[in-house]
Design a protein around this motif. Structure first.
Motif, short mmCIF file in Angstrom:
data_model
loop_
_atom_site.label_atom_id
_atom_site.label_comp_id
_atom_site.label_asym_id
_atom_site.label_seq_id
_atom_site.Cartn_x
_atom_site.Cartn_y
_atom_site.Cartn_z
N UNK A 210 0.79 -1.22 0.00
CA UNK A 210 0.00 0.00 0.00
C UNK A 210 0.82 1.27 0.00
N UNK A 211 2.12 1.15 0.27
CA UNK A 211 2.98 2.33 0.32
C UNK A 211 3.66 2.64 -1.01
N UNK A 212 3.44 1.81 -2.03
CA UNK A 212 3.96 2.13 -3.36
C UNK A 212 2.89 1.74 -4.37
N UNK A 213 2.26 2.75 -4.96
CA UNK A 213 1.11 2.51 -5.82
C UNK A 213 1.34 3.08 -7.21
N UNK A 214 0.59 2.57 -8.16
CA UNK A 214 0.61 3.11 -9.52
C UNK A 214 -0.69 2.74 -10.21
N UNK A 245 3.97 6.30 -1.70
CA UNK A 245 4.66 6.73 -2.92
C UNK A 245 3.78 6.41 -4.12
N UNK A 246 3.74 7.32 -5.08
CA UNK A 246 2.97 7.08 -6.30
C UNK A 246 3.90 7.13 -7.50
N UNK A 247 3.80 6.11 -8.35
CA UNK A 247 4.72 5.96 -9.48
C UNK A 247 4.00 6.19 -10.81
N UNK A 248 4.69 6.93 -11.68
CA UNK A 248 4.29 7.07 -13.07
C UNK A 248 5.40 6.44 -13.91
N UNK A 249 5.03 5.60 -14.87
CA UNK A 249 6.03 4.93 -15.71
C UNK A 249 5.98 5.47 -17.14
N UNK A 250 7.08 6.03 -17.58
CA UNK A 250 7.21 6.55 -18.93
C UNK A 250 7.61 5.40 -19.87
N UNK A 291 6.06 12.17 -8.21
CA UNK A 291 6.91 11.63 -7.15
C UNK A 291 7.89 10.59 -7.67
N UNK A 292 7.45 9.38 -7.99
CA UNK A 292 8.34 8.40 -8.63
C UNK A 292 8.06 8.44 -10.12
#
Length: 318
Positions: A210-214, A245-250, A291-292
């Protein structure tokens, strides 16, 4: 046969149109954002250069890699091109400025990407520890998950704590508000995402899923992914108020119904638009949510862009 050929022709047209959409957007909007020209003098120690006493965890734009430990996956020139998302070792990625690692494993502790295998997780851990021994202020987010369709390695949480215990930052929501200096000498936020085993609990040396989402979407269409990333990011609270933390992937992903199945040419459709994405975040008023930010085949310019936004935040320019 004719219908399949027609389908592929339409697919190629769609991909070409989406690449043109991003190119046109880039031409009209450019890639200007606060402190965009900033470059760290030493990427290996870029957090130290930004000022660890002022750099809060929730102000960092973390450069990350997608499927980080795939530099030697599969068989060279045969299966590797279908699963390789990075061509650098974990140590080389960290040295280049990467600060978020995405590691997939199976029951025997070997790193995998789908059905293809590479080295044991020990290789990853040893590279991380080597990097930590050579730096003083760099914080790493190490995400390790059991790959879809595989079983959890037995007692893997104990293994991680045994290997990284002295560096582990315990799971605590107060971490997001702290500076790097306040967390030292702890240096690793390790997120363990088992498929069936119990999730780490609050206070544990490890962090839970739950602490790293995307909001990952499975597409090889670059503009579709680009716009989806913006939309999903806009739905997040600002990084300063999140306790995850919220991640966006390019990245974009090869599709089984498309003849181009190798990762590099497919993800290359979006790879060069990272700075454009950041520019659009500022233009749309959602840069405070970034963020990420992760990519395939990470390079210096991608790292520099993330560090530039981090620097701008610390200096009060963003």
């Amino acid at each position: 046969m004719g219908s399949e050929v027609s389908k592929q022709v339409e697919r190629r047209k769609a991909i070409a149109a989406e690449k043109k959409t991003l190119c046109d957007l880039h031409q009209s909007c450019g890639e200007e954002f606060p402190s965009c020209a900033y470059k760290p003098s030493d990427r290996k120690n870029w957090m130290a250069g930004v000022n660890p006493d002022k750099l809060h965890i929730n102000k960092i734009v973390w450069p990350g890699t997608h499927d980080s430990a795939t530099n030697k996956i599969g068989v060279p020139c045969i299966t590797r091109p279908f699963a390789q998302c990075q061509n650098l070792s974990i140590y080389q990625q960290l040295e280049k400025g990467t600060r978020v690692l995405d590691i997939r494993i199976q029951e025997d502790r070997k790193v995998c990407h789908g059905i293809l295998l590479t080295y044991n997780i020990d290789v990853v851990i040893n590279d991380v520890k080597k990097f930590l021994s050579e730096t003083q202020y760099e914080i790493i987010i190490l995400e390790i998950r059991t790959e879809f369709g595989h079983e959890d390695p037995p007692e893997f949480d104990k293994y991680l704590v045994d290997q990284l215990g002295e560096f582990l930052i315990p799971q605590d929501d107060h971490v997001f508000d702290k500076t790097i200096s306040e967390l030292l000498p702890k240096r690793v936020i390790c997120v363990w995402k088992p498929r069936k085993s119990p999730q780490p609990k609050a206070g544990s040396p490890l962090w839970n899923a739950g602490h790293l989402r995307d909001n990952w979407i499975d597409t090889d269409l670059p503009s579709t992914k680009f716009e989806s990333n913006l939309k999903n990011l806009s739905n997040q609270p600002p990084a300063s108020s999140r306790k995850f933390f919220y991640r966006v992937e390019n990245t974009v992903t090869p599709q089984a119904d498309n003849p181009v199945l190798c990762v590099k040419p497919v993800t290359g459709r979006i790879h060069g638009f990272a700075r454009l994405f950041i520019t659009q975040c500022f233009s749309k008023g959602i840069a405070d949510r970034l963020q990420i930010f992760s990519t395939d085949f990470i390079d210096e310019d991608f790292v520099d862009a993330c560090v530039a936004v981090t620097y701008a935040r610390v200096e009060g320019k963003a």
